[in-house]
Enzyme design. Structure first.
Site, PDB file in Angstrom:
ATOM      1  CE1 TYR A 267       7.322  -2.285  -8.125  1.00 33.87           C
ATOM      2  CE2 TYR A 267       8.827  -2.669  -6.303  1.00 33.87           C
ATOM      3  CZ  TYR A 267       8.087  -1.799  -7.080  1.00 33.87           C
ATOM      4  OH  TYR A 267       8.107  -0.455  -6.809  1.00 33.87           O
ATOM      5  CD  GLU A 268       4.874 -11.157 -12.216  1.00 33.66           C
ATOM      6  OE1 GLU A 268       3.873 -10.449 -12.383  1.00 33.66           O
ATOM      7  OE2 GLU A 268       4.808 -12.383 -12.045  1.00 33.66           O
TER       8      GLU A 268
ATOM      9  CE  LYS B 195       6.759   0.982  -0.614  1.00 33.58           C
ATOM     10  NZ  LYS B 195       7.270   2.224  -1.154  1.00 33.58           N
TER      11      LYS B 195
ATOM     12  CB  THR C 243      -5.192  12.092  -2.379  1.00 33.23           C
ATOM     13  OG1 THR C 243      -3.927  11.425  -2.383  1.00 33.23           O
ATOM     14  CG2 THR C 243      -5.955  11.758  -3.633  1.00 33.23           C
TER      15      THR C 243
ATOM     16  CD  GLN D 264       2.125  -6.758 -15.192  1.00 27.82           C
ATOM     17  OE1 GLN D 264       1.683  -7.750 -15.741  1.00 27.82           O
ATOM     18  NE2 GLN D 264       3.416  -6.627 -14.980  1.00 27.82           N
TER      19      GLN D 264
ATOM     20  CG  ASP E  15       2.796  -7.330 -11.164  1.00 25.77           C
ATOM     21  OD1 ASP E  15       2.595  -7.217  -9.945  1.00 25.77           O
ATOM     22  OD2 ASP E  15       3.812  -6.903 -11.723  1.00 25.77           O
TER      23      ASP E  15
ATOM     24  NE  ARG F  49       2.509   6.176   4.747  1.00 25.16           N
ATOM     25  CZ  ARG F  49       2.801   4.914   4.453  1.00 25.16           C
ATOM     26  NH1 ARG F  49       2.662   3.969   5.366  1.00 25.16           N
ATOM     27  NH2 ARG F  49       3.223   4.582   3.250  1.00 25.16           N
TER      28      ARG F  49
ATOM     29  N   GLY G 280       0.010 -32.369 -15.602  1.00 24.83           N
ATOM     30  CA  GLY G 280      -1.250 -33.107 -15.493  1.00 24.83           C
ATOM     31  C   GLY G 280      -1.092 -34.609 -15.391  1.00 24.83           C
ATOM     32  N   GLY G 281       0.156 -35.080 -15.259  1.00 26.29           N
ATOM     33  CA  GLY G 281       0.336 -36.517 -15.092  1.00 26.29           C
ATOM     34  C   GLY G 281       0.536 -37.255 -16.404  1.00 26.29           C
TER      35      GLY G 281
ATOM     36  CG  PHE H 100      -1.828   3.298  -2.711  1.00 25.12           C
ATOM     37  CD1 PHE H 100      -1.115   3.974  -3.692  1.00 25.12           C
ATOM     38  CD2 PHE H 100      -3.104   3.757  -2.384  1.00 25.12           C
ATOM     39  CE1 PHE H 100      -1.657   5.072  -4.331  1.00 25.12           C
ATOM     40  CE2 PHE H 100      -3.644   4.855  -3.031  1.00 25.12           C
ATOM     41  CZ  PHE H 100      -2.924   5.514  -4.003  1.00 25.12           C
TER      42      PHE H 100
HETATM   43  N1  COA Z   1      -1.778  12.366  -4.417  1.00 31.57           N
HETATM   44  C1  COA Z   1      -0.851  12.446  -3.428  1.00 31.57           C
HETATM   45  N2  COA Z   1      -0.089  11.406  -3.045  1.00 31.57           N
HETATM   46  C2  COA Z   1      -0.263  10.243  -3.720  1.00 31.57           C
HETATM   47  C3  COA Z   1      -1.208  10.097  -4.744  1.00 31.57           C
HETATM   48  C4  COA Z   1      -1.980  11.223  -5.106  1.00 31.57           C
HETATM   49  N3  COA Z   1      -2.887  11.178  -6.082  1.00 31.57           N
HETATM   50  N4  COA Z   1      -1.130   8.828  -5.205  1.00 31.57           N
HETATM   51  C5  COA Z   1      -0.171   8.213  -4.498  1.00 31.57           C
HETATM   52  N5  COA Z   1       0.345   9.072  -3.590  1.00 31.57           N
HETATM   53  C6  COA Z   1       1.395   8.814  -2.617  1.00 31.57           C
HETATM   54  C7  COA Z   1       0.894   7.888  -1.546  1.00 31.57           C
HETATM   55  O1  COA Z   1       0.125   8.568  -0.591  1.00 31.57           O
HETATM   56  C8  COA Z   1       2.193   7.302  -1.032  1.00 31.57           C
HETATM   57  O2  COA Z   1       2.781   8.231  -0.144  1.00 31.57           O
HETATM   58  P1  COA Z   1       3.275   7.842   1.345  1.00 31.57           P
HETATM   59  O3  COA Z   1       4.241   6.709   1.200  1.00 31.57           O
HETATM   60  O4  COA Z   1       3.900   9.114   1.835  1.00 31.57           O
HETATM   61  O5  COA Z   1       2.115   7.439   2.158  1.00 31.57           O
HETATM   62  C9  COA Z   1       3.016   7.227  -2.321  1.00 31.57           C
HETATM   63  O6  COA Z   1       2.461   8.128  -3.235  1.00 31.57           O
HETATM   64  C10 COA Z   1       2.898   5.891  -3.074  1.00 31.57           C
HETATM   65  O7  COA Z   1       3.254   4.875  -2.296  1.00 31.57           O
HETATM   66  P2  COA Z   1       3.400   3.382  -2.810  1.00 31.57           P
HETATM   67  O8  COA Z   1       2.144   2.792  -3.311  1.00 31.57           O
HETATM   68  O9  COA Z   1       3.994   2.645  -1.658  1.00 31.57           O
HETATM   69  O10 COA Z   1       4.373   3.480  -4.078  1.00 31.57           O
HETATM   70  P3  COA Z   1       5.857   2.970  -4.236  1.00 31.57           P
HETATM   71  O11 COA Z   1       6.310   3.409  -5.564  1.00 31.57           O
HETATM   72  O12 COA Z   1       6.681   3.381  -3.070  1.00 31.57           O
HETATM   73  O13 COA Z   1       5.726   1.367  -4.205  1.00 31.57           O
HETATM   74  C11 COA Z   1       4.785  -0.723  -4.954  1.00 31.57           C
HETATM   75  C12 COA Z   1       5.248   0.667  -5.324  1.00 31.57           C
HETATM   76  C13 COA Z   1       4.185  -1.375  -6.176  1.00 31.57           C
HETATM   77  C14 COA Z   1       5.968  -1.575  -4.443  1.00 31.57           C
HETATM   78  C15 COA Z   1       3.750  -0.627  -3.831  1.00 31.57           C
HETATM   79  O14 COA Z   1       2.707   0.202  -4.246  1.00 31.57           O
HETATM   80  C16 COA Z   1       3.178  -1.973  -3.411  1.00 31.57           C
HETATM   81  O15 COA Z   1       3.803  -2.750  -2.693  1.00 31.57           O
HETATM   82  N6  COA Z   1       1.932  -2.265  -3.831  1.00 31.57           N
HETATM   83  C17 COA Z   1       1.227  -3.455  -3.457  1.00 31.57           C
HETATM   84  C18 COA Z   1       1.694  -4.664  -4.202  1.00 31.57           C
HETATM   85  C19 COA Z   1       1.628  -4.488  -5.680  1.00 31.57           C
HETATM   86  O16 COA Z   1       0.609  -4.210  -6.265  1.00 31.57           O
HETATM   87  N7  COA Z   1       2.776  -4.758  -6.301  1.00 31.57           N
HETATM   88  C20 COA Z   1       2.848  -4.919  -7.734  1.00 31.57           C
HETATM   89  C21 COA Z   1       2.857  -3.680  -8.486  1.00 31.57           C
HETATM   90  S1  COA Z   1       2.755  -4.135 -10.170  1.00 31.57           S
END
Ligand code: COA
Length: 426
Positions: A138-139, A136, A74, A17, A168, A104, A247-248, A97
């Protein structure tokens, strides 16, 4: 009319999100947003909270309008070549991410900057540098760690999260502002830069008035909080203030006609000092205008419960909309509690494009929130979200300039399609 961000190319690595909120806004302002998704998988929200079988969920569609989708692995060597070309071609890379993922993947900021010094790299993370930077988030984690939960709810209840997605979508908004600011800066310097927005920081920014109150506590009780009038001592941290106004000016949510059956038959009522006299007339207590217990804001503070009980006796005789009409005639600020159903059916929100109906080839028509920010010379149209990989070939050819043979070679190397499919075909 040209769109404000026409010509700006966004390499969109966002998911879930927070990031998608940001890039959707940029797309509404006219940027070409190219969403890069993992082959065969895509943004995880495509399949989350699904209401129509085999169709992208509302979670996904409502956060990814006006974008194009390319599937690209990627981690595949050919995929990395394509990503390099995307970095050379685009103006902004946006990602949310988990910590360290871009590094990585082999694309740390230094490498991206070397490939394209003009590129702006914008990131959302849960926390900024410090003890939690690797977590990591989330909201609701952001709401809890950014000061919102500790200050939301009732004094004698547990901390509460709010339905507004301030962690988010709120951080997505912050990041979008950072990106357009960096784009403006680039027009003067020619250089890209990093833009980061941490969700904890974004939530704390939105809870600014509570940090204000934290410091006021050192100088005495927070007199506009209901607990002051109730004679309850303050602790050393800002308490939960239920529906007190921030706002008081004292405010409460009060019952309206029909509250017994309708959970949203309520109105927010603010006893703003400049309109105290009309309030007294409307609720049938004209003598409170001059009575020493009620005439001044200071005198009223210890009596807010009594005052709001009396006002509620009046609001319970009116529907929330009748009360709003009567109060607004006297410039008395108030807010009927509108349900999502009422908002979805609101004609004026439809007329301004804040609520829009969108057609989708797999799920049919659905409602969404359109662009809440209106530009007079760059109006937003909302177009449906892309299917997974819908624009892969188009982007490879038209944006990156690959010819048919090159596209075939990239596909043959397994950079565009899901691995299991390739294995089955081989
Ligand atoms: N091709 C190949 N690999 C890909 C890719 C692509 N096009 N897109 C993503 N990936 C891989 C990444 O390289 C990563 O792999 P790795 O862990 O081996 O390096 C993996 O997919 C995704 O990792 P991540 O972003 O950590 O996803 P997740 O599902 O484990 O975690 C979150 C999700 C939201 C917790 C995390 O992304 C996060 O903390 N984000 C920052 C805070 C945030 O925005 N949170 C709110 C989300 S609404």
């Amino acid at each position: 009319m040209t769109k404000a961000l026409e010509g700006v190319k966004i390499l969109d690595f966002t998911h879930v999100q927070s990031g998608p909120t940001c890039t959707q806004l940029l797309a509404w302002f006219g940027a070409d947003v190219i969403k890069v998704e993992r082959p065969g998988v895509g943004d995880i929200t495509r399949g989350q909270l699904r209401d129509v079988p085999d169709a992208d969920s509302l979670y996904f569609t409502m956060l990814n309008h006006n974008k194009r989708s390319i599937t690209l692995d990627t981690k595949n060597p050919k995929g990395k070549e394509v990503l390099t070309r995307l970095i050379q071609t685009c103006d902004v890379l946006v990602e949310n991410f988990g910590p360290g993922v871009l590094d990585r993947m082999g694309f740390p900021w230094e490498k991206i900057h070397a490939i394209n010094p003009k590129m702006i790299v914008a990131s959302i993370k849960g926390f900024g540098p410090g003890p939690y930077e690797d977590c990591k988030v989330y909201e609701n984690v952001a709401q809890c760690t950014g000061g919102s939960a500790s200050t939301t709810g009732f004094r004698d209840g547990v901390p509460l999260v709010t339905g507004a997605q301030i962690g988010d979508s709120g951080t997505g908004l912050h990041l979008a502002l950072g990106i357009v600011t960096a784009l403006y800066h680039r027009t003067q310097t020619g250089e890209g830069q990093r833009v980061t927005a941490a969700m904890q920081d974004g939530v704390l920014n939105l809870c600014r008035v509570k940090l204000r109150d934290q410091q006021r506590l050192a100088h005495g009780p927070l007199t506009e909080y209901s607990q002051y009038g109730e004679g309850v001592d303050f602790d050393d941290a800002v308490p939960r203030a239920a529906n007190d106004s921030g706002g008081g000016q004292p405010g409460r949510i009060l019952k309206c006609k029909g509250w017994e059956k309708d959970p949203n038959a309520y109105i927010y009522f603010i006893t703003q000092a400049p309109v105290w006299e009309p309030i007294c007339d409307i609720i049938g207590e004209p003598e409170w205008k001059t009575h020493s217990d009620f005439a001044t804001p200071k005198a009223r503070l210890p009596r807010l419960n009594q005052i709001f009980e009396r006002i509620e006796q009046w609001t319970m005789t009116k529907t929330k909309f009748e009360a709003m009409d009567i109060l607004n005639e006297q410039d008395i600020p108030c807010g009927p509690i509108l349900s999502m159903k009422e908002l979805a059916e609101d004609k004026s929100l439809r007329a301004t494009g804040t609520v829009v109906e969108v057609d989708h080839p797999k799920r049919g028509k659905y409602l969404s929130v359109g662009n809440p920010i209106k530009l007079s010379a760059s109006p937003s149209e909302v177009t449906r979200s892309p299917l997974l990989g819908e624009h892969t070939d188009e982007i490879l050819r038209d944006v990156l300039g690959y010819n048919d043979n090159e596209v075939a070679a990239i596909r043959g190397a397994g950079a565009l399609d899901p691995a299991p499919k390739r294995a089955a075909a081989e």
